[in-house]
Design a protein around this motif. Structure first.
Motif, PDB file in Angstrom:
ATOM      1  N   ASP A 296      23.389-122.302  18.143  1.00  0.00           N
ATOM      2  CA  ASP A 296      21.979-122.661  17.982  1.00  0.00           C
ATOM      3  C   ASP A 296      21.089-121.766  18.838  1.00  0.00           C
ATOM      4  N   LEU A 297      20.036-121.261  18.217  1.00  0.00           N
ATOM      5  CA  LEU A 297      19.040-120.476  18.942  1.00  0.00           C
ATOM      6  C   LEU A 297      17.679-121.134  18.736  1.00  0.00           C
ATOM      7  N   PHE A 311       8.444-111.989  16.668  1.00  0.00           N
ATOM      8  CA  PHE A 311       9.477-111.098  17.208  1.00  0.00           C
ATOM      9  C   PHE A 311       9.600-111.142  18.740  1.00  0.00           C
ATOM     10  N   PRO A 312       8.505-111.068  19.489  1.00  0.00           N
ATOM     11  CA  PRO A 312       8.660-111.095  20.953  1.00  0.00           C
ATOM     12  C   PRO A 312       9.369-112.344  21.459  1.00  0.00           C
ATOM     13  N   TYR A 313       9.107-113.484  20.827  1.00  0.00           N
ATOM     14  CA  TYR A 313       9.704-114.753  21.265  1.00  0.00           C
ATOM     15  C   TYR A 313      11.175-114.825  20.856  1.00  0.00           C
ATOM     16  N   LEU A 318      16.971-114.101  22.415  1.00  0.00           N
ATOM     17  CA  LEU A 318      18.233-113.398  22.183  1.00  0.00           C
ATOM     18  C   LEU A 318      18.692-112.615  23.407  1.00  0.00           C
ATOM     19  N   GLU A 319      17.716-112.120  24.187  1.00  0.00           N
ATOM     20  CA  GLU A 319      18.050-111.335  25.372  1.00  0.00           C
ATOM     21  C   GLU A 319      18.900-112.137  26.360  1.00  0.00           C
ATOM     22  N   LEU A 325      17.538-108.473  17.905  1.00  0.00           N
ATOM     23  CA  LEU A 325      17.323-108.525  16.460  1.00  0.00           C
ATOM     24  C   LEU A 325      16.840-107.168  15.970  1.00  0.00           C
ATOM     25  N   LEU A 326      17.489-106.640  14.944  1.00  0.00           N
ATOM     26  CA  LEU A 326      17.120-105.367  14.330  1.00  0.00           C
ATOM     27  C   LEU A 326      16.951-105.585  12.836  1.00  0.00           C
ATOM     28  N   SER A 327      16.446-104.563  12.148  1.00  0.00           N
ATOM     29  CA  SER A 327      16.298-104.661  10.703  1.00  0.00           C
ATOM     30  C   SER A 327      16.617-103.329  10.046  1.00  0.00           C
ATOM     31  N   TYR A 328      17.181-103.413   8.852  1.00  0.00           N
ATOM     32  CA  TYR A 328      17.316-102.223   8.015  1.00  0.00           C
ATOM     33  C   TYR A 328      15.938-101.921   7.422  1.00  0.00           C
ATOM     34  N   GLU A 329      15.563-100.651   7.374  1.00  0.00           N
ATOM     35  CA  GLU A 329      14.264-100.243   6.836  1.00  0.00           C
ATOM     36  C   GLU A 329      14.306-100.332   5.310  1.00  0.00           C
ATOM     37  N   THR A 330      13.665-101.365   4.761  1.00  0.00           N
ATOM     38  CA  THR A 330      13.682-101.560   3.302  1.00  0.00           C
ATOM     39  C   THR A 330      12.576-100.791   2.594  1.00  0.00           C
TER      40      THR A 330
END
Length: 362
Positions: A296-297, A311-313, A318-319, A325-330
């Motif tokens: 659980d996060l 994203f910052p939160y 996660l840190e 968290l990363l993403s593939y460039e769609t």
């Protein structure tokens, strides 16, 4: 012909620092005597590094340059240079030297860096402009330099120069400058290596690697990428199958987007990833990221906060687990999220550039 004026600063020649006159002067000599424009790749730096030698007034002696100078409110290039000299406390050029047509050289080094935590909200990368002017300190000989810095794009070159600020590379003003200075040291080392210039003994090198040695892309490169992106949670048979397929597509060297990304979505479907519309709720993020990390996060966030503003939160939460968290460039209105070990992110980004499977830090 070159001519430099004295200034009131102490000399920039820390014998241990790669940002020193003894390192930069040989680079200048090469640009002045051999080739005034360089563009090449340095390991660890996004895209190509551009190094150019320009000079006042000649580099501005064309129709576009004249228009930019007039638009900025100046009569000629020397007046622009005097405005820049004010920022770095170099004495102004006299009317006599203007009439004599003396030339005043400067080096402009451009490259991209990763954005600071604050800038990540708006940019995937930040452009660094290091503009180096030479001068003399307590000497009639050129023995010193000063740097102006900007992280803006120079669409209007004169305006871009005038928008630069004095850079104290020992005391950066913010995280963007701090990241840029760190990478600038690597860039200087890479330039010296590219030009085969010897760095003085005793200088602390920012990298012990061969910064120009291109890493060969093989099937094993894709295997490493898959293992890092999946955090090792992929069957060996699947790793072998996917890496061979991705490598085969990579070798096609096609320029068409749909061919370039062939197999990328299929690959991410084989690992623990989350394909989301550009607009998502915090509850969705908590649920799917919890699924990806196997626990659980929960993260705190202001009311009415959605999508990329989360994203910052998310990253802060996660840190605590040494994750990011990363993403593939769609290149579309969607995300393809995955979670990586924080210590692996740098290598993932390197492999992303090598494999052309574009990964974005959020």
């Amino acid at each position: 012909m070159k001519d430099f004026f004295s200034n009131l600063f102490n000399r920039n020649n820390d014998p241990k620092s790669i940002i020193s006159f003894d390192v930069i002067d040989p680079i200048y000599s090469y640009l002045y005597n051999e080739n005034g424009s360089l563009e090449f790749k340095i390991k660890g730096i996004q895209e190509n590094v551009n190094v150019n030698l320009f000079y006042f007034p000649g580099s501005f002696d064309h129709e576009e340059g004249h228009a930019e100078i007039k638009k900025a409110g100046f009569n000629n290039a020397y007046e622009v240079l005097n405005e820049l000299y004010k920022k770095i406390d170099i004495g102004p050029i006299s009317e006599e030297n203007m009439q004599a047509g003396l030339e005043y050289d400067f080096i402009h080094i451009q490259f991209y860096s990763a954005p600071s935590a604050e800038m990540k909200k708006y940019f995937k990368r930040v452009l660094n402009n290091f503009v180096i002017f030479f001068c003399a300190t307590n000497s009639l000989e050129t023995n010193n330099f000063r740097i102006l810095y900007s992280s803006s794009h120079f669409t209007d070159y004169t305006k871009g120069l005038l928008g630069t600020e004095y850079l104290d590379f020992n005391n950066p003003k913010n995280q963007t400058e701090e990241i840029g200075i760190k990478d600038f040291k690597i860039v200087l080392q890479g330039i010296c290596q590219y030009l085969n210039l010897q760095i003085p003994e005793g200088v602390e090198l920012p990298s012990l690697e061969n910064l120009l040695e291109a890493e060969e892309v093989t099937s094993e490169t894709f295997e490493e990428f898959i293992k890092l992106v999946s955090r090792g949670d992929v069957d060996d048979k699947l790793i072998s199958k996917q890496s061979k397929k991705l490598f085969k597509n990579f070798q096609k060297e096609t320029k068409e987007y749909h061919h370039k990304v062939e197999g990328h979505y299929e690959f991410f479907e084989s690992v623990n990833a989350w394909n989301s519309d550009w607009k998502f709720d915090p509850e969705d993020a908590e649920y799917f990221i919890s699924e990806m990390i196997g626990e659980d996060l929960n993260f705190a966030y202001p009311e009415e906060t959605y999508s990329h503003d989360l994203f910052p939160y998310i990253q802060t939460a996660l840190e605590k687990h040494d994750l990011e968290l990363l993403s593939y460039e769609t290149y579309g209105d969607s995300y393809l999220f995955f979670v990586a070990n924080k210590n692996d992110v740098g290598r993932i980004l390197e492999l992303s550039e090598l494999t052309k499977i574009e990964v974005v830090q959020l």
